[in-house]
Design a protein around this motif. Structure first.
Motif, short mmCIF file in Angstrom:
data_model
loop_
_atom_site.label_atom_id
_atom_site.label_comp_id
_atom_site.label_asym_id
_atom_site.label_seq_id
_atom_site.Cartn_x
_atom_site.Cartn_y
_atom_site.Cartn_z
N VAL A 59 -12.18 -1.88 4.97
CA VAL A 59 -10.86 -1.35 4.63
C VAL A 59 -10.23 -0.68 5.85
O VAL A 59 -9.04 -0.88 6.14
CB VAL A 59 -10.98 -0.35 3.46
N VAL A 60 -11.03 0.10 6.58
CA VAL A 60 -10.52 0.76 7.78
C VAL A 60 -10.17 -0.26 8.86
O VAL A 60 -9.16 -0.14 9.55
CB VAL A 60 -11.55 1.79 8.31
N ASP A 61 -10.99 -1.28 8.98
CA ASP A 61 -10.81 -2.29 10.03
C ASP A 61 -9.51 -3.06 9.86
O ASP A 61 -8.87 -3.44 10.86
CB ASP A 61 -12.00 -3.25 10.03
N VAL A 62 -9.10 -3.33 8.60
CA VAL A 62 -7.86 -4.08 8.40
C VAL A 62 -6.64 -3.18 8.47
O VAL A 62 -5.50 -3.65 8.36
CB VAL A 62 -7.88 -4.82 7.04
N GLY A 63 -6.85 -1.87 8.62
CA GLY A 63 -5.72 -0.97 8.85
C GLY A 63 -5.15 -0.29 7.63
O GLY A 63 -4.07 0.30 7.71
N LEU A 64 -5.84 -0.36 6.48
CA LEU A 64 -5.31 0.28 5.28
C LEU A 64 -5.59 1.78 5.32
O LEU A 64 -6.64 2.22 5.77
CB LEU A 64 -5.94 -0.33 4.03
N ARG A 65 -4.64 2.53 4.77
CA ARG A 65 -4.79 3.98 4.71
C ARG A 65 -4.23 4.48 3.38
O ARG A 65 -3.45 3.80 2.72
CB ARG A 65 -4.03 4.67 5.87
N GLY A 66 -4.60 5.70 3.01
CA GLY A 66 -4.03 6.34 1.83
C GLY A 66 -4.38 5.64 0.54
O GLY A 66 -5.49 5.13 0.34
#
Length: 293
Positions: A59-66
């Protein structure tokens, strides 16, 4: 609560370092889970491990946040739990690789679903069609509204002042209340289904149930049955159309009542829309003609 189980639930990420991404280690844990069940400590440790060491880095690697990251993480975690229960995972040469690919597809599916405003499976198809140049991604409404653009009037919404429509909706809501639907919910169901647009293809019959489930908070299985019963299909008119043609008599048949009751009790068989007398007569005549030929 068992002490070891509490430790597995409340432990720190360091507690999970003992899980190695080796095929034999995973199979041993699955064997232990088969004995303990998915509520046991082994399953808890394994599920926490795949979430913190497999799903979250993706999830972090694909750039998703929040909030988007939380939704994608939860979806991928659920998909991995289902994948861990599949017997085919035990025969895979690289089960950890299978889990990684499964989680990655789930995370990307969430991104595409948000991008296209469609379920993940449909979003994957739309994304492939966009890359092939067959469709264009929908534009955002905000810039248009900022420039003064106003949406056209929704011609698909029925006129609330139409006496015939009001009577059809009232009879439909009354039929739903008779099998246990709350009064407000029954009227909302009748109204929402009545304003659905016609399906794009004749073979698409149960269209709009996801919208109905989300908007009114009814269970998906109930929404599917409600749309199927009230809308019908190209060869079998739904209850809304039958009430418009036949009046209150359309509600009183045993088949209609059984179909309506199935929207409240999942154990009852999934219905097909009851046939109107005219449709039933045409089908009977067709069977007679085939038998005589």
């Amino acid at each position: 609560m068992d002490k070891d189980y509490r430790r597995a639930c409340d432990g720190t990420p360091e507690d999970l370092a003992e899980i190695a991404k080796r095929r034999d280690d995973l199979l041993e844990r699955l064997d232990a889970i088969a004995v303990e069940g998915w509520d046991g400590p082994t399953a808890t440790d394994l599920l926490r491990f795949v979430r913190s060491h497999l799903v979250r880095p993706l999830v972090v690697d694909v750039g998703l946040r929040g909030g988007a990251a939380s939704e994608a993480e939860a979806t991928a975690w659920e998909v991995l739990w289902l994948k861990l229960q599949e017997p085919s995972l035990r025969t895979a040469r690289s089960p950890w690789g299978v889990l990684w690919q499964t989680a990655r597809r789930a995370v990307l599916g969430e991104i595409l679903a948000q991008r296209w405003g469609a379920p993940p499976r449909r979003a994957w198809k739309l994304d492939a069609a966009e890359r092939a140049g067959r469709v264009l991604r929908p534009i955002a409404l905000e810039p248009l509204l900022a420039e003064g653009w106003q949406p056209a009037r929704d011609e698909a919404v029925p006129d609330a002042d139409d006496g015939t429509l009001a009577r059809v909706l009232a009879l439909t809501a009354s039929a739903l209340r008779s099998v246990g639907w709350p009064e407000d919910t029954a009227l909302s169901i009748a109204w929402e289904v009545a304003r659905f647009e016609a399906p794009a293809r004749a073979t698409s019959t149960i269209v709009g149930w996801r919208t109905l489930a989300k908007k009114l908070g009814v269970a998906p299985w109930q929404a599917r049955r409600l749309v199927w019963i009230l809308r019908g299909s190209s060869g079998s008119p739904g209850l809304l159309a039958r009430i418009a043609l036949e009046g209150a008599a359309a509600v009183n048949g045993a088949g209609t009542q059984a179909a309506l009751r199935s929207t409240r009790d999942r154990c009852l068989p999934s219905p097909t829309p009851p046939l109107s007398p005219a449709t039933a007569g045409r089908r009977h005549d067709a069977r007679v003609e085939r038998a005589a030929s």
